[in-house]
Design a protein around this motif. Structure first.
Motif, mmCIF file in Angstrom:
data_model
loop_
_atom_site.group_PDB
_atom_site.id
_atom_site.type_symbol
_atom_site.label_atom_id
_atom_site.label_comp_id
_atom_site.label_asym_id
_atom_site.label_seq_id
_atom_site.Cartn_x
_atom_site.Cartn_y
_atom_site.Cartn_z
ATOM 1 N N ASP A 1 -5.570 -2.129 -11.942
ATOM 2 C CA ASP A 1 -4.246 -2.448 -12.463
ATOM 3 C C ASP A 1 -4.182 -2.121 -13.956
ATOM 4 O OD1 ASP A 1 -5.711 -4.453 -13.654
ATOM 5 O OD2 ASP A 1 -4.753 -6.094 -12.600
ATOM 6 N N ALA A 2 -3.105 -2.544 -14.605
ATOM 7 C CA ALA A 2 -2.906 -2.220 -16.022
ATOM 8 C C ALA A 2 -3.983 -2.829 -16.910
ATOM 9 C CB ALA A 2 -1.522 -2.700 -16.470
ATOM 10 N N GLN A 3 -4.638 -3.864 -16.430
ATOM 11 C CA GLN A 3 -5.717 -4.493 -17.188
ATOM 12 C C GLN A 3 -7.093 -3.931 -16.836
ATOM 13 O OE1 GLN A 3 -5.383 -8.860 -17.461
ATOM 14 N NE2 GLN A 3 -3.349 -8.680 -16.527
ATOM 15 N N GLY A 4 -7.111 -2.900 -15.993
ATOM 16 C CA GLY A 4 -8.382 -2.261 -15.642
ATOM 17 C C GLY A 4 -9.169 -2.979 -14.574
ATOM 18 N N ARG A 5 -8.552 -3.926 -13.863
ATOM 19 C CA ARG A 5 -9.270 -4.675 -12.831
ATOM 20 C C ARG A 5 -9.264 -3.865 -11.531
ATOM 21 N NH1 ARG A 5 -6.081 -10.320 -13.772
ATOM 22 N NH2 ARG A 5 -4.345 -8.839 -13.516
ATOM 23 N N PRO A 6 -10.452 -3.454 -11.030
ATOM 24 C CA PRO A 6 -10.514 -2.546 -9.880
ATOM 25 C C PRO A 6 -9.982 -3.180 -8.604
ATOM 26 C CG PRO A 6 -12.704 -3.381 -10.408
ATOM 27 C CD PRO A 6 -11.797 -3.826 -11.515
ATOM 28 N N GLY A 7 -9.306 -2.347 -7.811
ATOM 29 C CA GLY A 7 -8.828 -2.793 -6.502
ATOM 30 C C GLY A 7 -7.919 -3.997 -6.582
ATOM 31 N N ALA A 8 -7.065 -4.040 -7.612
ATOM 32 C CA ALA A 8 -6.272 -5.247 -7.849
ATOM 33 C C ALA A 8 -5.399 -5.607 -6.646
ATOM 34 C CB ALA A 8 -5.411 -5.065 -9.102
ATOM 35 N N MET A 9 -4.668 -4.629 -6.097
ATOM 36 C CA MET A 9 -3.775 -4.959 -5.000
ATOM 37 C C MET A 9 -4.543 -5.309 -3.730
ATOM 38 S SD MET A 9 -1.005 -5.029 -6.516
ATOM 39 C CE MET A 9 -0.198 -5.650 -5.041
ATOM 40 N N ALA A 10 -5.667 -4.655 -3.499
ATOM 41 C CA ALA A 10 -6.498 -5.021 -2.341
ATOM 42 C C ALA A 10 -6.949 -6.471 -2.462
ATOM 43 C CB ALA A 10 -7.704 -4.091 -2.245
ATOM 44 N N ARG A 11 -7.304 -6.892 -3.675
ATOM 45 C CA ARG A 11 -7.739 -8.264 -3.889
ATOM 46 C C ARG A 11 -6.596 -9.252 -3.654
ATOM 47 N NH1 ARG A 11 -11.139 -7.580 -9.449
ATOM 48 N NH2 ARG A 11 -11.017 -9.863 -9.457
ATOM 49 N N ARG A 12 -5.373 -8.831 -3.982
ATOM 50 C CA ARG A 12 -4.239 -9.741 -3.782
ATOM 51 C C ARG A 12 -3.915 -9.936 -2.295
ATOM 52 N NH1 ARG A 12 -2.151 -11.322 -8.468
ATOM 53 N NH2 ARG A 12 -2.262 -9.960 -10.315
ATOM 54 N N PHE A 13 -4.370 -9.013 -1.460
ATOM 55 C CA PHE A 13 -4.192 -9.170 -0.018
ATOM 56 C C PHE A 13 -5.461 -9.705 0.660
ATOM 57 C CE2 PHE A 13 -0.877 -5.918 -0.822
ATOM 58 C CZ PHE A 13 0.195 -6.531 -0.183
ATOM 59 N N GLY A 14 -6.564 -9.830 -0.083
ATOM 60 C CA GLY A 14 -7.819 -10.273 0.540
ATOM 61 C C GLY A 14 -8.451 -9.201 1.398
ATOM 62 N N ILE A 15 -8.285 -7.932 1.004
ATOM 63 C CA ILE A 15 -8.898 -6.831 1.762
ATOM 64 C C ILE A 15 -10.359 -6.712 1.363
ATOM 65 C CG2 ILE A 15 -8.912 -4.322 2.067
ATOM 66 C CD1 ILE A 15 -5.859 -4.404 1.740
ATOM 67 N N MET A 16 -11.228 -6.631 2.358
ATOM 68 C CA MET A 16 -12.662 -6.556 2.144
ATOM 69 C C MET A 16 -13.119 -5.099 2.003
ATOM 70 S SD MET A 16 -15.543 -8.574 4.377
ATOM 71 C CE MET A 16 -15.210 -7.731 5.925
ATOM 72 N N TYR A 17 -12.656 -4.246 2.914
ATOM 73 C CA TYR A 17 -12.934 -2.812 2.781
ATOM 74 C C TYR A 17 -11.889 -2.014 3.558
ATOM 75 C CZ TYR A 17 -15.383 -3.128 7.349
ATOM 76 O OH TYR A 17 -15.714 -3.336 8.668
#
Length: 529
Positions: A125-141
């Protein structure tokens, strides 16, 4: 906007720029990803949580995700591709926390959407946090088009995926338990700060030691009872119940017929007491101890209790002590070079493969039984019967009915198991055929049955085979292919290192020896979807 959401402080997540690797998605008119007001805090990245239950019921977070994306883009179905029966190997589909979104690389509009969505979910995301949207959905892989992205290892990026299914006709999403239950910030407006380990996996808090029983001990426990358990299971007796102790407990439970929980629970203590490895504590338990059935007396030979156990150099504990006593070497409970040499000498005398590994054939010989020569072979393993074996010559098509259709429907997953081969069953067969390069007829023939068997039981024929450094043959080749190391049929240092790494990931003792439990752990990684 609710007061609760305003109190969190929200921001609107911008649509992320599609990376150059997904440039072909820009050529098509792809709708912007779904958006909503979200908290500035980001959910913890999902760890890897492998399937361990048989619970093929679609979980609400997965259903909501599938519904959101299939409706937003007007592609695919939220009612298909979530659940799969428990005979399909280790896969989160069998717990209702995975979804196969049926998009094809061969259809430009579908590929454009798939490339756009997977890039959006995995990008920082804009703050450089990897896989931000995946994390917001709880996606593992995520797996798509020969590539795999992992929330628990984002530094690998979109790594090459070499599993048996190329995922060119669907995107596979696996969810953490938080994602499966919809606990994450996309659904709740609040980022998760702790990880839900899933149903039944969190051990109960350890009670204070009672004078009449041993306490329940789990990871994080400390004290003299932990040290006592560590001595029995072969872990360093430092009184600290950490990951290595948990792995040793699991290994001991698996070798002694106790439910494998990784927790020093009442059944595990009871087994240790019964084997006289720890003293009985306090008064007799309140429930009567069952009286042994006269028809099944306790075995007279002290080695009988270890007949199904496999140990080798590096092992510790009571099984090693019993072995050393039988071989008349120093019984210190440490399987070192001298014990290994004594084992090899005994195996040579009894016409066994002299590999230093003590499995059922060697225990049987030690107890006076007749040993059978076990010479490594380069031939294929004997075929083990599976639910599909008797159906290889059965052809099913639209209109077919009966138990064979039910077996097929359970295997494909996502279908009503009604024994009626209708349009949905034919469509699921066609999808399976395409993913396995079997054409697209919608008819179930021997090729489909064989592909199902190969998918569900890829290493079953080797479960009873023990291989370790120095072994050669077909079993080693199969192992090496599964671990993606050079398949030369020679179990050398590189293969041993790969096995130990696998055992570490599966929370098994890192022995480098491959027996039944490790074969199944290898299969678990092969079968990830």
């Amino acid at each position: 906007m609710s007061r609760a959401v305003r109190a969190l402080g929200v921001l609107s997540i911008p649509v992320l720029t599609v990376p150059l690797a997904m440039a072909d998605a820009q050529a098509a008119s792809v709708p912007k990803p779904p958006s909503k007001a979200l908290p500035s805090a980001l959910d913890l990245a999902s760890p890897y949580q492998a399937q361990r239950l048989c619970d093929p019921v679609a979980k609400p977070g997965v259903v909501a995700f599938a519904t959101l994306f299939s409706s937003h883009y007007g592609l695919g179905s939220a009612s298909y591709g979530i659940i799969r029966n428990c005979n399909s190997g280790l896969t989160e589909h069998s717990e209702g926390r995975a979804w196969d979104w049926m998009l094809s690389v061969n259809k430009p509009n579908e590929k454009a959407v798939a490339d756009s969505v997977t890039a959006w979910l995995s990008a920082p995301d804009a703050q450089g946090r990897p896989g931000a949207m995946a994390r917001r959905f709880g996606i593992m892989y995520i797996i798509w088009n020969h590539k795999m992205w992992r929330a628990y290892d984002p530094g690998r990026g979109w790594a090459t995926y070499t599993g048996p299914v190329p995922h060119t006709d669907h995107i596979h999403f696996s969810f953490s338990w938080d994602g499966a239950y919809g606990h994450t910030s996309w659904w709740t407006g609040k980022a998760i700060t702790t990880i839900d380990p899933g149903p039944g996996s969190a051990p109960a808090p350890a009670p204070a030691p009672a004078p009449t029983s041993y306490p329940v001990l789990a990871k994080g426990s400390t004290g003299p009872d932990v040290a006592l358990a560590q001595k029995v299971v072969g872990a360093t007796p430092d009184g600290q119940f950490g990951p290595k102790t948990e792995a040793a407990v699991r290994s001991w439970q698996g070798s002694h017929g106790v439910a494998v929980t990784g927790v020093m629970d009442a059944p595990t203590w009871a087994k240790m007491v019964a084997l006289k490895l720890v003293p009985a504590r306090g008064a007799a338990p309140s429930t009567p101890t069952p009286t042994p059935t006269p028809a099944k007396p306790a075995p007279a030979d002290p080695l009988a209790q270890y007949a199904a156990t496999t140990i080798s150099k590096g092992a510790t504990g009571p099984a090693v002590v019993a072995l050393q006593k039988a071989l008349h070497v120093t019984a210190d409970g440490q399987f070192g070079p001298k014990t290994e040499a004594a084992v090899k000498a005994f195996q040579t005398r009894r016409n066994l493969t002299a590999n230093g590994v003590v499995g059922p054939p060697t225990w049987k010989a030690l107890m006076g039984g007749t040993a059978t020569t076990s010479t490594p072979s380069r031939s294929a393993p004997a075929r083990t019967a599976t639910p599909y074996t008797a159906l290889m010559s059965t052809v099913l098509r639209t209109g077919s009915r009966g138990d064979a259709v039910k077996v097929l429907q359970r295997a494909l997953g996502g279908l009503a198991v009604d024994g009626a081969y209708g349009a949905r069953t034919a469509s699921a067969v066609s999808a399976f055929q395409r993913s396995h390069h079997l054409g697209d007829t919608g008819v179930t023939d021997s090729k489909v049955w064989k592909a199902l068997e190969a998918r569900d039981y890829p290493l079953r024929g080797y479960y009873s085979t023990v291989v370790k450094k120095g072994s050669k043959g077909a079993a080693v080749v199969a192992l090496q292919k599964a671990l993606h190391v050079g398949a030369d049929g020679d179990f050398g240092p590189q293969t041993e290192a790969a096995v130990k790494a696998l055992q570490g990931r599966a929370k098994l003792a890192r022995t480098g020896v491959v027996a039944t439990v490790t074969w199944k752990a290898v299969e678990a990684e092969l079968r990830k979807r």
